[in-house]
Design a protein around this motif. Structure first.
Motif, PDB file in Angstrom:
ATOM      1  N   SER A   1       6.786  -6.132   8.460  1.00 54.58           N
ATOM      2  CA  SER A   1       6.627  -5.134   7.406  1.00 54.58           C
ATOM      3  C   SER A   1       7.964  -4.503   7.082  1.00 54.58           C
ATOM      4  N   THR A   2       8.038  -3.933   5.909  1.00 50.87           N
ATOM      5  CA  THR A   2       9.174  -3.124   5.492  1.00 50.87           C
ATOM      6  C   THR A   2       8.613  -2.047   4.576  1.00 50.87           C
ATOM      7  N   GLN A   3       9.476  -1.241   4.020  1.00 48.93           N
ATOM      8  CA  GLN A   3       8.997  -0.187   3.129  1.00 48.93           C
ATOM      9  C   GLN A   3      10.000   0.059   2.025  1.00 48.93           C
ATOM     10  N   ALA A   4       9.513   0.733   0.974  1.00 52.85           N
ATOM     11  CA  ALA A   4      10.367   1.107  -0.148  1.00 52.85           C
ATOM     12  C   ALA A   4       9.980   2.517  -0.579  1.00 52.85           C
ATOM     13  N   LEU A   5      10.946   3.260  -1.025  1.00 53.25           N
ATOM     14  CA  LEU A   5      10.682   4.609  -1.486  1.00 53.25           C
ATOM     15  C   LEU A   5      10.058   4.601  -2.880  1.00 53.25           C
ATOM     16  N   ARG A   6      10.540   3.701  -3.719  1.00 54.66           N
ATOM     17  CA  ARG A   6      10.027   3.601  -5.094  1.00 54.66           C
ATOM     18  C   ARG A   6       9.389   2.228  -5.297  1.00 54.66           C
TER      19      ARG A   6
ATOM     20  N   THR B   1       0.853  -1.191   0.000  1.00 52.60           N
ATOM     21  CA  THR B   1       0.000   0.000   0.000  1.00 52.60           C
ATOM     22  C   THR B   1       0.887   1.239   0.000  1.00 52.60           C
ATOM     23  N   ARG B   2       0.310   2.309  -0.477  1.00 52.61           N
ATOM     24  CA  ARG B   2       1.028   3.584  -0.441  1.00 52.61           C
ATOM     25  C   ARG B   2       0.773   4.213   0.922  1.00 52.61           C
ATOM     26  N   ASP B   3       1.839   4.637   1.589  1.00 53.75           N
ATOM     27  CA  ASP B   3       1.731   5.245   2.911  1.00 53.75           C
ATOM     28  C   ASP B   3       2.585   6.507   2.907  1.00 53.75           C
ATOM     29  N   GLY B   4       1.953   7.648   2.653  1.00 56.73           N
ATOM     30  CA  GLY B   4       2.712   8.887   2.527  1.00 56.73           C
ATOM     31  C   GLY B   4       3.601   8.834   1.305  1.00 56.73           C
ATOM     32  N   LYS B   5       4.896   9.024   1.505  1.00 59.85           N
ATOM     33  CA  LYS B   5       5.803   8.968   0.350  1.00 59.85           C
ATOM     34  C   LYS B   5       6.473   7.600   0.188  1.00 59.85           C
ATOM     35  N   PHE B   6       6.057   6.639   0.980  1.00 64.19           N
ATOM     36  CA  PHE B   6       6.642   5.293   0.922  1.00 64.19           C
ATOM     37  C   PHE B   6       5.618   4.247   0.503  1.00 64.19           C
ATOM     38  N   TRP B   7       6.127   3.136   0.011  1.00 66.82           N
ATOM     39  CA  TRP B   7       5.323   1.947  -0.221  1.00 66.82           C
ATOM     40  C   TRP B   7       5.502   1.058   1.000  1.00 66.82           C
ATOM     41  N   LEU B   8       4.414   0.761   1.669  1.00 70.28           N
ATOM     42  CA  LEU B   8       4.447  -0.120   2.836  1.00 70.28           C
ATOM     43  C   LEU B   8       4.241  -1.554   2.363  1.00 70.28           C
ATOM     44  N   ILE B   9       5.107  -2.440   2.788  1.00 72.52           N
ATOM     45  CA  ILE B   9       5.084  -3.836   2.357  1.00 72.52           C
ATOM     46  C   ILE B   9       4.856  -4.702   3.592  1.00 72.52           C
ATOM     47  N   ARG B  10       3.738  -5.396   3.627  1.00 72.26           N
ATOM     48  CA  ARG B  10       3.385  -6.243   4.775  1.00 72.26           C
ATOM     49  C   ARG B  10       3.381  -7.694   4.318  1.00 72.26           C
ATOM     50  N   ILE B  11       4.149  -8.531   5.005  1.00 74.11           N
ATOM     51  CA  ILE B  11       4.178  -9.963   4.712  1.00 74.11           C
ATOM     52  C   ILE B  11       3.480 -10.659   5.872  1.00 74.11           C
ATOM     53  N   ALA B  12       2.230 -11.055   5.660  1.00 74.77           N
ATOM     54  CA  ALA B  12       1.408 -11.635   6.733  1.00 74.77           C
ATOM     55  C   ALA B  12       2.023 -12.915   7.287  1.00 74.77           C
ATOM     56  N   GLU B  13       2.606 -13.730   6.420  1.00 73.89           N
ATOM     57  CA  GLU B  13       3.181 -14.998   6.866  1.00 73.89           C
ATOM     58  C   GLU B  13       4.305 -14.793   7.884  1.00 73.89           C
ATOM     59  N   LEU B  14       4.922 -13.637   7.828  1.00 75.40           N
ATOM     60  CA  LEU B  14       6.015 -13.333   8.764  1.00 75.40           C
ATOM     61  C   LEU B  14       5.569 -12.414   9.904  1.00 75.40           C
ATOM     62  N   ASN B  15       4.397 -11.843   9.734  1.00 77.94           N
ATOM     63  CA  ASN B  15       3.912 -10.829  10.670  1.00 77.94           C
ATOM     64  C   ASN B  15       4.932  -9.688  10.779  1.00 77.94           C
TER      65      ASN B  15
ATOM     66  N   LYS C   1       9.519   0.313  -7.785  1.00 78.91           N
ATOM     67  CA  LYS C   1      10.427  -0.662  -8.410  1.00 78.91           C
ATOM     68  C   LYS C   1      11.264  -1.412  -7.382  1.00 78.91           C
ATOM     69  N   ASP C   2      11.399  -0.855  -6.175  1.00 78.46           N
ATOM     70  CA  ASP C   2      12.182  -1.493  -5.128  1.00 78.46           C
ATOM     71  C   ASP C   2      11.356  -2.435  -4.245  1.00 78.46           C
ATOM     72  N   VAL C   3      10.058  -2.461  -4.433  1.00 79.32           N
ATOM     73  CA  VAL C   3       9.178  -3.275  -3.584  1.00 79.32           C
ATOM     74  C   VAL C   3       9.546  -4.761  -3.623  1.00 79.32           C
ATOM     75  N   PRO C   4       9.682  -5.383  -4.807  1.00 81.62           N
ATOM     76  CA  PRO C   4      10.010  -6.820  -4.802  1.00 81.62           C
ATOM     77  C   PRO C   4      11.329  -7.126  -4.073  1.00 81.62           C
ATOM     78  N   ALA C   5      12.327  -6.295  -4.273  1.00 80.06           N
ATOM     79  CA  ALA C   5      13.620  -6.534  -3.616  1.00 80.06           C
ATOM     80  C   ALA C   5      13.510  -6.388  -2.100  1.00 80.06           C
ATOM     81  N   MET C   6      12.776  -5.390  -1.652  1.00 74.09           N
ATOM     82  CA  MET C   6      12.631  -5.190  -0.207  1.00 74.09           C
ATOM     83  C   MET C   6      11.836  -6.328   0.423  1.00 74.09           C
TER      84      MET C   6
END
Length: 124
Positions: free
Chosen positions: A25-30, A9-23, A32-37
């Protein structure tokens, strides 16, 4: 092979990345960086390599964006229907001219179409 889903999801100027299986989260600025993060988070938390899992990204779009996309799809479908109607009318116009004894060559000249296109319309 285990599959992990990253809810993005977009959260302000960052992309918030939530992995439910791990409980976790991390974030990415762009974007394109979401899959790597997401991959980095999985690999660090689980102690596994990239060949040991599959990653599925699920982007949660804002409702306003979803509404625009839904409307765009409706308009595309409407355009397809209108294009089909226009093609049917073009075929009817050509057939009307031919029924009046005009040759395909003359019909092409009158309508600004090639003889090949007239033939396609006649035979479709």
């Amino acid at each position: 092979m285990r599959t992990y889903q990253a809810d993005v999801t977009r959260d302000g100027k960052f992309w918030l990345i939530r992995i439910a299986e791990l409980n976790r989260s991390t974030q990415a600025l762009r974007y394109k960086d979401v899959p790597a993060m997401a991959s980095e988070l999985i690999e660090i938390m689980e102690g596994i390599g990239s060949d040991d899992y599959a990653l599925h990204l699920k982007v949660q779009l804002p409702d306003a964006v979803k509404d625009h996309l839904d409307r765009a799809e409706v308009l595309r479908e409407e355009a397809q229907r209108k294009n089909a109607e226009a093609a049917a009318e073009s075929r009817a116009a050509v057939r009307e001219l031919l029924a009046q004894g005009i040759s395909q060559h003359e019909a092409g000249k009158v309508l600004g179409l090639s003889v090949q296109r007239i033939n396609q319309l006649v035979n479709s």
